[in-house]
Motif scaffolding. Structure first.
Motif, PDB file in Angstrom:
ATOM      1  N   VAL A 138       0.858  -1.193   0.000  1.00 39.92           N
ATOM      2  CA  VAL A 138       0.000   0.000   0.000  1.00 39.92           C
ATOM      3  C   VAL A 138       0.891   1.240   0.000  1.00 39.92           C
ATOM      4  CG1 VAL A 138      -2.009  -1.046   1.119  1.00 39.92           C
ATOM      5  CG2 VAL A 138      -0.163  -0.116   2.528  1.00 39.92           C
ATOM      6  N   PRO A 139       0.400   2.353  -0.547  1.00 38.57           N
ATOM      7  CA  PRO A 139       1.222   3.568  -0.571  1.00 38.57           C
ATOM      8  C   PRO A 139       1.252   4.255   0.793  1.00 38.57           C
ATOM      9  CG  PRO A 139      -0.922   4.020  -1.524  1.00 38.57           C
ATOM     10  CD  PRO A 139      -0.899   2.545  -1.206  1.00 38.57           C
ATOM     11  N   VAL A 140       2.319   4.995   1.034  1.00 39.62           N
ATOM     12  CA  VAL A 140       2.463   5.750   2.283  1.00 39.62           C
ATOM     13  C   VAL A 140       2.755   7.199   1.876  1.00 39.62           C
ATOM     14  CG1 VAL A 140       3.786   5.972   4.420  1.00 39.62           C
ATOM     15  CG2 VAL A 140       3.351   3.703   3.467  1.00 39.62           C
ATOM     16  N   VAL A 141       1.744   8.054   1.993  1.00 38.75           N
ATOM     17  CA  VAL A 141       1.871   9.408   1.435  1.00 38.75           C
ATOM     18  C   VAL A 141       1.853  10.467   2.534  1.00 38.75           C
ATOM     19  CG1 VAL A 141       0.854  11.110  -0.134  1.00 38.75           C
ATOM     20  CG2 VAL A 141       0.736   8.681  -0.700  1.00 38.75           C
ATOM     21  N   ASP A 142       2.984  11.131   2.714  1.00 36.37           N
ATOM     22  CA  ASP A 142       3.018  12.312   3.580  1.00 36.37           C
ATOM     23  C   ASP A 142       3.258  13.535   2.686  1.00 36.37           C
ATOM     24  OD1 ASP A 142       5.665  12.220   2.871  1.00 36.37           O
ATOM     25  OD2 ASP A 142       6.457  12.149   4.907  1.00 36.37           O
ATOM     26  N   ILE A 168      -3.304  11.899  -6.017  1.00 38.88           N
ATOM     27  CA  ILE A 168      -1.923  11.666  -5.566  1.00 38.88           C
ATOM     28  C   ILE A 168      -1.786  10.275  -4.950  1.00 38.88           C
ATOM     29  CG2 ILE A 168      -0.118  12.459  -3.968  1.00 38.88           C
ATOM     30  CD1 ILE A 168      -0.563  14.477  -6.145  1.00 38.88           C
ATOM     31  N   TRP A 169      -2.758   9.880  -4.125  1.00 41.17           N
ATOM     32  CA  TRP A 169      -2.705   8.545  -3.507  1.00 41.17           C
ATOM     33  C   TRP A 169      -2.768   7.458  -4.586  1.00 41.17           C
ATOM     34  CZ3 TRP A 169      -2.044   6.612   1.474  1.00 41.17           C
ATOM     35  CH2 TRP A 169      -1.899   7.578   2.481  1.00 41.17           C
ATOM     36  N   GLY A 170      -3.557   7.704  -5.631  1.00 39.46           N
ATOM     37  CA  GLY A 170      -3.664   6.717  -6.709  1.00 39.46           C
ATOM     38  C   GLY A 170      -2.347   6.561  -7.450  1.00 39.46           C
ATOM     39  N   LEU A 171      -1.704   7.683  -7.754  1.00 40.36           N
ATOM     40  CA  LEU A 171      -0.410   7.614  -8.445  1.00 40.36           C
ATOM     41  C   LEU A 171       0.655   6.994  -7.534  1.00 40.36           C
ATOM     42  CD1 LEU A 171      -0.501  11.088 -10.223  1.00 40.36           C
ATOM     43  CD2 LEU A 171      -0.515   8.847 -11.342  1.00 40.36           C
ATOM     44  N   ALA A 172       0.601   7.345  -6.250  1.00 40.35           N
ATOM     45  CA  ALA A 172       1.565   6.761  -5.298  1.00 40.35           C
ATOM     46  C   ALA A 172       1.367   5.245  -5.222  1.00 40.35           C
ATOM     47  CB  ALA A 172       1.402   7.397  -3.921  1.00 40.35           C
ATOM     48  N   ALA A 173       0.111   4.794  -5.282  1.00 39.43           N
ATOM     49  CA  ALA A 173      -0.162   3.346  -5.259  1.00 39.43           C
ATOM     50  C   ALA A 173       0.414   2.683  -6.501  1.00 39.43           C
ATOM     51  CB  ALA A 173      -1.670   3.100  -5.175  1.00 39.43           C
ATOM     52  N   ASP A 174       0.316   3.374  -7.624  1.00 39.51           N
ATOM     53  CA  ASP A 174       0.860   2.839  -8.874  1.00 39.51           C
ATOM     54  C   ASP A 174       2.389   2.740  -8.773  1.00 39.51           C
ATOM     55  OD1 ASP A 174       0.308   1.786 -11.296  1.00 39.51           O
ATOM     56  OD2 ASP A 174       0.004   3.684 -12.343  1.00 39.51           O
ATOM     57  N   ILE A 175       3.011   3.730  -8.167  1.00 35.89           N
ATOM     58  CA  ILE A 175       4.474   3.684  -7.978  1.00 35.89           C
ATOM     59  C   ILE A 175       4.836   2.542  -7.024  1.00 35.89           C
ATOM     60  CG2 ILE A 175       6.476   4.897  -7.013  1.00 35.89           C
ATOM     61  CD1 ILE A 175       5.158   7.532  -7.874  1.00 35.89           C
ATOM     62  N   THR A 176       4.080   2.415  -5.938  1.00 40.29           N
ATOM     63  CA  THR A 176       4.372   1.381  -4.931  1.00 40.29           C
ATOM     64  C   THR A 176       4.316  -0.018  -5.535  1.00 40.29           C
ATOM     65  OG1 THR A 176       3.420   2.811  -3.237  1.00 40.29           O
ATOM     66  CG2 THR A 176       3.673   0.492  -2.661  1.00 40.29           C
ATOM     67  N   GLY A 177       3.370  -0.236  -6.456  1.00 37.39           N
ATOM     68  CA  GLY A 177       3.244  -1.550  -7.082  1.00 37.39           C
ATOM     69  C   GLY A 177       2.524  -2.530  -6.182  1.00 37.39           C
ATOM     70  N   ASN A 178       2.528  -3.807  -6.575  1.00 35.29           N
ATOM     71  CA  ASN A 178       1.741  -4.780  -5.804  1.00 35.29           C
ATOM     72  C   ASN A 178       2.572  -5.931  -5.243  1.00 35.29           C
ATOM     73  OD1 ASN A 178       2.281  -6.136  -8.100  1.00 35.29           O
ATOM     74  ND2 ASN A 178       0.211  -6.014  -8.949  1.00 35.29           N
ATOM     75  N   VAL A 179       3.893  -5.729  -5.159  1.00 35.05           N
ATOM     76  CA  VAL A 179       4.743  -6.766  -4.547  1.00 35.05           C
ATOM     77  C   VAL A 179       5.144  -6.274  -3.153  1.00 35.05           C
ATOM     78  CG1 VAL A 179       6.886  -8.075  -4.746  1.00 35.05           C
ATOM     79  CG2 VAL A 179       5.615  -7.423  -6.809  1.00 35.05           C
ATOM     80  N   PRO A 180       4.602  -6.894  -2.086  1.00 38.27           N
ATOM     81  CA  PRO A 180       4.808  -6.362  -0.736  1.00 38.27           C
ATOM     82  C   PRO A 180       6.266  -6.105  -0.364  1.00 38.27           C
ATOM     83  CG  PRO A 180       3.141  -8.060  -0.688  1.00 38.27           C
ATOM     84  CD  PRO A 180       3.699  -8.055  -2.085  1.00 38.27           C
ATOM     85  N   THR A 181       7.180  -7.045  -0.670  1.00 33.60           N
ATOM     86  CA  THR A 181       8.573  -6.843  -0.235  1.00 33.60           C
ATOM     87  C   THR A 181       9.188  -5.627  -0.922  1.00 33.60           C
ATOM     88  OG1 THR A 181       9.161  -8.484  -1.888  1.00 33.60           O
ATOM     89  CG2 THR A 181       9.158  -9.207   0.406  1.00 33.60           C
ATOM     90  N   ARG A 182       8.807  -5.404  -2.177  1.00 37.98           N
ATOM     91  CA  ARG A 182       9.345  -4.231  -2.881  1.00 37.98           C
ATOM     92  C   ARG A 182       8.622  -2.961  -2.444  1.00 37.98           C
ATOM     93  NH1 ARG A 182       9.361  -6.612  -8.666  1.00 37.98           N
ATOM     94  NH2 ARG A 182      10.889  -8.247  -8.413  1.00 37.98           N
TER      95      ARG A 182
END
Ligand code: SF4
Length: 219
Positions: A138-142, A168-182
């Motif tokens: 999940v993204p972490v946006v400050d 912004i949260w949506g784009l941050a989620a896209d950057i974060t991706g869906n692989v938890p370790t990464r």
């Protein structure tokens, strides 16, 4: 370049950069929910290196929420003095510790809904816990991360609204991706980039790992 492609490239570049330039902190080496949650509360309005130096002694004295919940307010205020905002932080930590210690299982909850119900826990802190301690991508946006996303994607928002913006949260989620370790490393990389490279007043684009694809790069 469309935004999903940009987000994927940002993730790849950040991961590579983080492996050589990422910062090391106590709460990154020890991802226990208690450690991460207490750290997040202490990190509000205090620089990470300051909290990093303070934390080990604090955790030695208060190793879990049960011990923290029994602490007297005045004692906590005195101990938290070096970080500033000690009265406010003491109140927040005690309220949080009492809520968790008084819960059915006495553990930090592992769902977003239950985390958000805790005193002093907002979207940022809840997602940080979910990502770092509970292995969710999940993204972490400050404020700093929101600024990087706005600059990299060329988006305009006021400083106040940016970190709450669904875009912004949506784009941050896209950057974060869906692989938890990464996802953990990507989120930490964004935080480090915001603290040391893509700063509010003088971004150091020449030293930035994403300058080749950033829409606001000055290089
Ligand atoms: S290139 Fe410059 S503006 Fe873009 S993210 Fe990096 S430091 Fe920030």
């Amino acid at each position: 370049m469309e935004s999903h492609q940009r987000a994927t490239l940002v993730r790849r570049l950040l991961l590579k950069w983080f492996r050589s330039s990422g910062r090391s902190f106590y709460w990154r080496e020890n991802r226990d929910p208690y450690v991460v949650l207490v750290s997040e509360l202490l990190l509000k309005k205090t620089a990470a290196p300051v909290v990093d130096r303070f934390l080990p002694a604090f955790l030695k004295r208060f190793p879990d929420f049960a011990s923290l919940s029994r602490a007297r307010h005045a004692t906590l205020v005195r101990i938290l003095q070096p970080l500033g905002l000690s009265d406010q932080r003491a109140g927040q930590l005690r309220a949080l510790a009492q809520a968790i210690s008084g819960s059915k299982d006495g553990c930090v909850p592992a769902t977003r809904q239950d985390l958000l119900a805790l005193p002093g826990v907002g979207e940022y802190t809840a997602n940080s816990l979910l990502c770092v301690s509970f292995g969710q991508a999940v993204p972490v946006v400050d404020t700093n991360v929101a600024r990087i996303v706005m600059r990299a994607f060329g988006i305009g928002h006021s400083r106040c609204e940016a970190r709450r913006s669904p875009e912004i949260w949506g784009l941050a989620a896209d950057i974060t991706g869906n692989v938890p370790t990464r996802a953990v490393e990507v989120n930490w990389a964004l935080l480090d980039l915001g603290a040391n490279v893509c700063t509010a007043r003088t971004p150091r684009c020449r030293d930035c790992p994403v300058s080749s694809i950033c829409r606001s790069s000055n290089t």
